[in-house]
Design a protein around this motif. Structure first.
Motif, mmCIF file in Angstrom:
data_model
loop_
_atom_site.group_PDB
_atom_site.id
_atom_site.type_symbol
_atom_site.label_atom_id
_atom_site.label_comp_id
_atom_site.label_asym_id
_atom_site.label_seq_id
_atom_site.Cartn_x
_atom_site.Cartn_y
_atom_site.Cartn_z
ATOM 1 N N GLY A 498 51.735 -68.885 -51.461
ATOM 2 C CA GLY A 498 51.724 -67.442 -51.638
ATOM 3 C C GLY A 498 50.406 -66.775 -51.279
ATOM 4 N N CYS A 499 49.293 -67.524 -51.184
ATOM 5 C CA CYS A 499 47.995 -66.901 -50.877
ATOM 6 C C CYS A 499 47.827 -66.755 -49.369
ATOM 7 N N ASN A 500 46.973 -65.845 -48.975
ATOM 8 C CA ASN A 500 46.682 -65.609 -47.566
ATOM 9 C C ASN A 500 45.483 -66.451 -47.155
ATOM 10 N N VAL A 501 45.561 -67.079 -45.969
ATOM 11 C CA VAL A 501 44.500 -67.992 -45.524
ATOM 12 C C VAL A 501 44.233 -67.754 -44.045
ATOM 13 N N LYS A 502 43.036 -68.251 -43.628
ATOM 14 C CA LYS A 502 42.679 -68.275 -42.215
ATOM 15 C C LYS A 502 42.425 -69.713 -41.812
ATOM 16 N N LEU A 503 42.731 -70.034 -40.583
ATOM 17 C CA LEU A 503 42.473 -71.356 -40.045
ATOM 18 C C LEU A 503 41.053 -71.399 -39.510
ATOM 19 N N ASP A 504 40.352 -72.535 -39.695
ATOM 20 C CA ASP A 504 38.971 -72.667 -39.239
ATOM 21 C C ASP A 504 38.848 -72.274 -37.774
ATOM 22 N N GLY A 505 37.914 -71.360 -37.499
ATOM 23 C CA GLY A 505 37.659 -70.948 -36.124
ATOM 24 C C GLY A 505 38.657 -69.939 -35.602
ATOM 25 N N GLN A 506 39.583 -69.458 -36.418
ATOM 26 C CA GLN A 506 40.595 -68.513 -35.986
ATOM 27 C C GLN A 506 40.525 -67.268 -36.855
ATOM 28 N N GLY A 507 40.945 -66.136 -36.305
ATOM 29 C CA GLY A 507 40.918 -64.899 -37.067
ATOM 30 C C GLY A 507 42.289 -64.475 -37.562
ATOM 31 N N THR A 508 43.335 -65.199 -37.158
ATOM 32 C CA THR A 508 44.690 -64.830 -37.573
ATOM 33 C C THR A 508 44.900 -65.172 -39.037
ATOM 34 N N VAL A 509 45.489 -64.241 -39.756
ATOM 35 C CA VAL A 509 45.764 -64.437 -41.179
ATOM 36 C C VAL A 509 47.205 -64.910 -41.339
ATOM 37 N N THR A 511 50.205 -66.910 -44.233
ATOM 38 C CA THR A 511 50.611 -67.024 -45.642
ATOM 39 C C THR A 511 51.046 -68.462 -45.917
ATOM 40 N N VAL A 512 50.497 -69.033 -47.009
ATOM 41 C CA VAL A 512 50.854 -70.410 -47.387
ATOM 42 C C VAL A 512 52.250 -70.388 -48.012
ATOM 43 N N LEU A 513 53.164 -71.171 -47.439
ATOM 44 C CA LEU A 513 54.533 -71.254 -47.970
ATOM 45 C C LEU A 513 54.690 -72.396 -48.958
ATOM 46 N N GLU A 514 53.985 -73.501 -48.712
ATOM 47 C CA GLU A 514 54.160 -74.681 -49.578
ATOM 48 C C GLU A 514 52.949 -75.593 -49.435
ATOM 49 N N VAL A 515 52.505 -76.186 -50.539
ATOM 50 C CA VAL A 515 51.396 -77.143 -50.541
ATOM 51 C C VAL A 515 51.939 -78.484 -50.990
ATOM 52 N N SER A 516 51.721 -79.507 -50.182
ATOM 53 C CA SER A 516 52.191 -80.851 -50.499
ATOM 54 C C SER A 516 51.035 -81.818 -50.298
ATOM 55 N N GLY A 517 50.349 -82.168 -51.408
ATOM 56 C CA GLY A 517 49.224 -83.093 -51.318
ATOM 57 C C GLY A 517 48.080 -82.484 -50.528
ATOM 58 N N LYS A 518 47.684 -83.133 -49.410
ATOM 59 C CA LYS A 518 46.585 -82.665 -48.572
ATOM 60 C C LYS A 518 47.060 -81.760 -47.449
ATOM 61 N N ASN A 519 48.359 -81.503 -47.339
ATOM 62 C CA ASN A 519 48.916 -80.687 -46.271
ATOM 63 C C ASN A 519 49.526 -79.420 -46.853
ATOM 64 N N ALA A 520 49.577 -78.393 -46.016
ATOM 65 C CA ALA A 520 50.178 -77.126 -46.424
ATOM 66 C C ALA A 520 50.970 -76.570 -45.250
ATOM 67 N N ILE A 521 52.098 -75.916 -45.573
ATOM 68 C CA ILE A 521 52.931 -75.261 -44.559
ATOM 69 C C ILE A 521 52.555 -73.787 -44.568
ATOM 70 N N VAL A 522 52.066 -73.274 -43.402
ATOM 71 C CA VAL A 522 51.547 -71.908 -43.298
ATOM 72 C C VAL A 522 52.358 -71.166 -42.251
ATOM 73 N N ALA A 523 52.675 -69.895 -42.572
ATOM 74 C CA ALA A 523 53.397 -69.035 -41.638
ATOM 75 C C ALA A 523 52.422 -68.050 -41.014
ATOM 76 N N PHE A 524 52.188 -68.193 -39.679
ATOM 77 C CA PHE A 524 51.375 -67.251 -38.920
ATOM 78 C C PHE A 524 52.339 -66.368 -38.128
ATOM 79 N N GLY A 525 52.653 -65.206 -38.671
ATOM 80 C CA GLY A 525 53.657 -64.354 -38.035
ATOM 81 C C GLY A 525 55.033 -65.004 -38.153
ATOM 82 N N VAL A 531 49.328 -77.785 -41.607
ATOM 83 C CA VAL A 531 47.906 -78.049 -41.350
ATOM 84 C C VAL A 531 47.282 -78.687 -42.579
ATOM 85 N N LYS A 532 46.126 -79.309 -42.393
ATOM 86 C CA LYS A 532 45.367 -79.876 -43.502
ATOM 87 C C LYS A 532 44.788 -78.738 -44.351
#
Length: 645
Positions: A498-509, A511-525, A531-532
């Motif tokens: 549910g939180c908003n995140v940026k990827l290292d070296g990228q400016g696109t914002v 939204t995290v959909l799900e966190v599973s251990g060391k990985n997370a599923i993120v929706a960019f548009g 991603v890790k």
């Protein structure tokens, strides 16, 4: 004797007295030789017989007389010995005659029981409910003789259901010729007599049989030349006997009641006799073709109509008994089926009158409607049974789910209690460490960080591994694979759904959909990616809204649904011209949109105005290749076929 005869025959043949192929014969128990009459004086012996034509004389040669006499004496001595032996045996058995007689009775009885059992097994007999009063309620009754006969030819018998009650004691059966009325009558008589003789009848076990003191039967023709009885006279004599001897415990069976004489007076006498039998409380079944008996059964208490069903489409009897309505004789239909000339049938209908023909048609309609509603009722019963079974199954499943829900809640409460206890222990341990460090800033922050990590471990590990997380102390203040990220203000924020995140070296914002251990599923548009978590940075910026298409999903779904429901034919009969053109406009638009190659417009013939208006409109539509009348076999000028590009 044989050796002597061979010698005598050999000498006679050598002398020419006998033919070479002559053989001995037997006369009166003695061996003789056949001799021609001309040579009978030349062979010494006793003449026993001669042939019917007189051309052969049978002579016992004198040489074998003594031997034959000895044989005869031995036979008589053997006969005397047999008599002596039998007499001795009889004398020894005579004292046990009472026991032997009693045993024979038991054997006869057992043999009779076995015979009844074998016959019942052969005809499919079952044990019904028996009563010591007059009662007749049968289900799936079959005539045993007819059943065995049909089974030999690989055919199945059509069973009948018969019910007589104290309020409907007499059944009047009507129906077509060769429709099974007489067979139904014989079935009732045979099965009732079988039951009263102790033989299991071929009916279902839920049938009920009573006991009748008399069973009177009038089936067939008892005319007699010796007694000067005609067909009708024999029937009347039987009716007289039944009226004189009948009582409340009597069952009578009458076939073709009132037949054999002039129909009007025969029907009247039959009605009067039936009324007297009903008044005396007799039980019975009669078959008839007379309309007055059908009407009497419908209007008189104690009587009930019945009919043998007939298939009007296939023009053949169904051999099924239906109680409650009279049946038609189907005389006209059967005459047509046989091939009687049409003018004769029409003439007969005119003679009998339209009232009779209409009454017959009404009976046919009533029978057809009754069969329809019986089938409907059977279908409803079947569906109700299926619904009851499903309801019972769903009730069981719901109860199982409720029990499972209670178990899951109990397990969840136990798990929560365990987690709470672990959390309390961690808090107490942290407080003790802070007190021990005398509230030094670095150690206090370290203790708080460790408490937070333990809380996160408790939240993310619900599989019983909390103890290992609590026991594991961090070696550094910031681990390499931490699932936290730091903002520029130095405050640590957790990467969670549910939180908003940026990827290292990228400016696109995103939204995290799900966190599973060391990985997370993120929706960019409109793009989802895994991603890790160490490459993500929590931000307060909002992601850009994805560009939406001009067509909503609801509109697309509605279009698909409309295409599925599209029919290649429209009916505008009865429309006004402007209404018809508007309806055809929408119809042709849909047809072109859904790539239909050909459609049909039903407008009827009428005055032709509606057809012309529609044709004029079609000529202006670019997607229409041609329009024409439908084939004469399928509607002709009343239908326009439109060919589309």
């Amino acid at each position: 004797v044989n050796s002597i005869l061979r010698r005598v025959l050999s000498n006679a043949i050598s002398q020419g007295l006998l033919e070479p192929d002559t053989v001995p014969s037997m006369r009166e128990g003695r061996l003789v030789i056949p001799v021609p009459p001309m040579h009978k004086r030349q062979i010494q012996g006793i003449v026993h017989d001669e042939s019917a034509s007189g051309k052969t004389v049978f002579i016992e040669p004198a040489e074998v007389v003594e031997a034959n006499n000895l044989t005869r004496e031995l036979q008589m001595e053997e006969h005397r010995e047999i008599i002596r032996i039998l007499t001795t045996i009889a004398d020894s058995l005579r004292p046990s005659i009472p026991q032997i007689t009693e045993t024979a009775k038991i054997i006869y009885h057992l043999d009779f029981i076995q015979a009844k059992a074998l016959y019942a097994d052969a005809v499919g007999g079952l044990m019904p409910h028996l009563h010591d009063r007059e009662e007749l309620e049968w289900y799936h009754a079959c005539h045993p003789g007819l059943k065995l006969s049909l089974e030999k030819h690989g055919r199945e018998i059509v069973p009948i259901d018969v019910t007589l009650t104290s309020k409907q004691r007499i059944l009047v059966i009507s129906g077509p010729n060769a429709g099974g009325k007489s067979v139904c009558l014989k079935t009732v008589g045979t099965l009732q007599y079988m039951a009263q003789c102790g033989i299991l009848p071929p009916v279902y076990e839920n049938s009920h049989f009573g006991v009748f003191n008399d069973i009177f039967v009038d089936i067939g023709d008892d005319q007699s030349l010796e007694d000067d009885l005609s067909t009708y006279s024999s029937h009347l004599r039987n009716m007289k006997f039944m009226l004189q001897r009948g009582r409340k415990s009597t069952l009578f069976l009458i076939d073709e009641m009132g037949s054999g004489t002039e129909p009007q007076i025969g029907g009247a006498l039959a009605q009067a006799i039936l009324a007297q039998m009903n008044a005396e409380g007799l039980w019975g079944i009669v078959t008839t073709h007379y309309q007055n008996l059908k009407q009497m059964a419908d209007d008189t208490p104690g009587l009930v109509n019945g009919s043998m069903l007939y298939d009007r489409q296939l023009m053949q009897p169904l051999f099924k008994l239906s109680i409650g309505n009279p049946g038609s004789s189907f005389a006209v239909e059967i005459a047509r089926k046989i091939g009687l000339p049409k003018d004769i049938i029409d003439s007969a209908e005119q003679i009998v009158g339209s009232d009779y023909i209409n009454l017959d048609k009404y009976l046919l309609d009533i029978t057809r409607d009754k069969r329809y509603w019986e089938n409907k009722r059977a279908d409803i019963r079947r569906k109700e049974k299926m619904l009851d079974e499903k309801l019972e199954r769903y009730t069981d499943d719901a109860e199982t789910l409720r029990a499972r829900r209670r178990e899951i809640l109990d397990e969840a409460k136990a798990e929560a209690k365990r987690i709470l206890e672990s959390s309390n222990a961690a808090i107490e341990r942290t407080i003790a460490e802070i007190k021990k460090a005398n509230a030094e800033r670095e150690l206090t922050l370290e203790a708080r960080r460790r408490l937070k990590e333990e809380r996160l471990a408790l939240e993310s590990n619900t599989d019983g591994q909390e103890n290992s997380v609590l026991a594991r102390a961090p070696k550094k203040k910031k681990t390499k694979h931490s699932i936290h990220s730091s903002t520029s203000s130095g405050i640590t924020r957790q990467v969670e759904a549910g939180c908003n995140v940026k990827l290292d070296g990228q400016g696109t914002v995103g939204t995290v959909l799900e966190v599973s251990g060391k990985n997370a599923i993120v929706a960019f548009g409109n793009i989802k990616t895994t991603v890790k978590t160490e490459r993500l940075t929590v931000t307060d910026a909002k992601p850009k809204e994805p560009k939406k298409s001009g067509i909503s999903m609801a509109t697309i779904d509605a279009g698909h649904q409309r295409q599925l429901q599209f029919k290649h034919e429209i009916d505008v009969r009865g429309f006004r011209a402007d209404e018809a053109v508007q309806a055809v406009t929408y119809f042709i638009d849909d047809a072109i949109r859904f790539n239909a190659p050909r459609v049909r417009i039903l407008h009827g013939t009428g005055t032709g105005v509606l057809r012309q208006v529609i044709r004029d409109y079609l000529s202006t539509v670019p997607g229409v290749m041609s329009s024409r009348d439908e084939d004469v076999r399928f509607g002709g000028a009343g239908i326009t076929v439109v060919e589309l590009q």
